[in-house]
Design an enzyme around this catalytic site. Structure first.
Site, PDB file in Angstrom:
ATOM      1  N   GLY A 140      37.878  44.588 -20.764  1.00 53.07           N
ATOM      2  CA  GLY A 140      38.838  44.422 -19.900  1.00 53.07           C
ATOM      3  C   GLY A 140      39.962  44.570 -20.740  1.00 53.07           C
ATOM      4  O   GLY A 140      39.962  45.246 -21.823  1.00 53.07           O
ATOM      5  N   ARG A 221      34.839  32.407 -23.613  1.00 55.89           N
ATOM      6  CA  ARG A 221      34.742  31.164 -23.421  1.00 55.89           C
ATOM      7  C   ARG A 221      33.647  30.530 -24.169  1.00 55.89           C
ATOM      8  O   ARG A 221      32.376  31.278 -24.447  1.00 55.89           O
ATOM      9  CB  ARG A 221      34.632  30.826 -21.874  1.00 55.89           C
ATOM     10  CG  ARG A 221      35.646  30.970 -20.919  1.00 55.89           C
ATOM     11  CD  ARG A 221      36.682  29.726 -21.158  1.00 55.89           C
ATOM     12  NE  ARG A 221      37.969  30.005 -20.200  1.00 55.89           N
ATOM     13  CZ  ARG A 221      39.208  30.386 -20.327  1.00 55.89           C
ATOM     14  NH1 ARG A 221      39.349  31.259 -21.508  1.00 55.89           N
ATOM     15  NH2 ARG A 221      39.839  30.305 -19.522  1.00 55.89           N
ATOM     16  N   HIS A 268      41.148  27.417 -29.701  1.00 56.67           N
ATOM     17  CA  HIS A 268      41.423  28.078 -28.759  1.00 56.67           C
ATOM     18  C   HIS A 268      42.959  28.288 -28.554  1.00 56.67           C
ATOM     19  O   HIS A 268      43.738  27.944 -27.502  1.00 56.67           O
ATOM     20  CB  HIS A 268      40.964  27.233 -27.399  1.00 56.67           C
ATOM     21  CG  HIS A 268      40.912  28.064 -25.865  1.00 56.67           C
ATOM     22  ND1 HIS A 268      39.985  27.675 -25.124  1.00 56.67           N
ATOM     23  CD2 HIS A 268      41.456  29.199 -25.569  1.00 56.67           C
ATOM     24  CE1 HIS A 268      40.383  28.578 -24.319  1.00 56.67           C
ATOM     25  NE2 HIS A 268      41.124  29.513 -24.602  1.00 56.67           N
TER      26      HIS A 268
END
Length: 324
Positions: A140, A221, A268
């Protein structure tokens, strides 16, 4: 929304705006809200707090490209709420960190940082990214941005998406090809969406297929990677891993992943750069104008109106799914 009105260039004057940054006290009655831009936090409990009182809510705008943690918040509402992702907003900064992690791992920067704290001078030969074979899983906006950043290094890039297709940079192969593609990769970058179908995609069998010394980089993730299997592979000295996401998050201080040999962990922070806020306000401003003018919103997440199956979620008009 978590932004002040004066942070925007232009907003419709026929709407009322309330700023809420996730603090304990809500500044207005949530029942009055029609459009909810959640606070800029990763704690889902904060995002959830006013939702049960938002009886008039019609649109929820996420500030992240991944929405797997937000979809369940809307599944038991009396009426359907349009959920929009922040598709594409974080792609360049996330890809920038992915490249940073690749170079830092291959050149052994974590070891040199430890030597610096010890005041120790010890040279070592690192590995080069130039000419390496890189496998990008999830093509993506993030995967395509990583591909663009790799161009000056002359890498052989293999692209994998949900289905086989062509992109501006070459063929994107289907997920079903992974068993034959993994063994030849020097670096594997995981940037796929987190769904039921991709949970533990990188498991013990996947890791066993990786060549000795290969680098695994997870920008997706934590749930996409089996942490215990990664720890076992790291302890065996078979692979290296650079992880911006973990399972769970935050990673507990006593988790063995912190100290696994060959690991590099960032908390993150792929999206978090000095340009984040301006990029988000640009997206929110565009969406609010579309909302006010009753035009179709961008990055709408389509999901069933009954019980939500994350694996059935899809993005419409999402830059994360836009073909390069």
């Amino acid at each position: 929304m978590p932004f002040r009105v004066d942070e925007f260039d232009d907003l419709p004057d026929n709407l009322s705006y309330v700023t809420w940054d996730g603090s304990a006290e809500l500044p207005e009655d949530p029942a009055l809200a029609n459009f909810y831009v959640h606070p800029l936090v990763q704690d889902v409990s904060v995002i959830r707090r006013p939702l049960s009182q938002m009886t008039g809510l019609t649109v929820m705008q996420a500030l992240s490209s991944g929405i797997d943690h937000l979809v369940p918040l809307l599944q038991r509402r009396a009426h359907h709420v349009v959920l929009c992702s922040a598709g594409g907003v974080h792609s360049e900064s996330t890809a920038e960190l992915a490249l940073t992690l690749i170079l830092a791992s291959l050149r052994g920067l974590p070891g040199f940082v430890r030597q610096q704290t010890e005041g120790r001078w010890a040279q070592a030969i690192g590995r080069s990214l130039f000419g390496a074979s890189v496998l990008i899983i999830g093509y993506g906006a993030v995967g395509a941005a990583v591909d663009r950043l790799l161009a000056p290094f002359g890498c052989t890039v293999t692209r994998v998406g949900r289905t086989r297709r062509m992109s501006l940079r070459g063929e994107v192969q289907a997920h079903s090809r992974l068993p034959v593609l993994v063994p030849s990769a020097d670096v594997i970058v995981v940037a796929t969406a987190a769904t039921d179908a991709t949970r533990n995609l990188v498991d013990a069998r996947f890791l066993a297929r990786m060549k000795d010394g290969a680098l695994l980089v997870n920008m997706s993730r934590g749930s996409v990677v089996d942490s215990s299997a990664v720890v076992a592979a790291l302890r065996a000295g078979r692979i290296m891993a650079a992880l911006d996401v973990t399972d769970p998050e935050p990673l507990p201080a006593d988790d063995i992943l912190w100290r696994a040999p060959g690991s590099l962990i960032t908390p993150h922070v792929g999206a978090f750069t000095s340009t984040l806020r301006s990029r988000l306000t640009g997206l929110v401003q565009q969406q609010i104008w579309r909302f006010a003018l009753n035009r179709p919103l961008h990055h709408v997440v389509q999901y069933p109106e009954g019980p939500i199956s994350r694996s059935n979620c899809a993005l419409t008009n999402d830059l994360d799914q836009k073909r390069e």
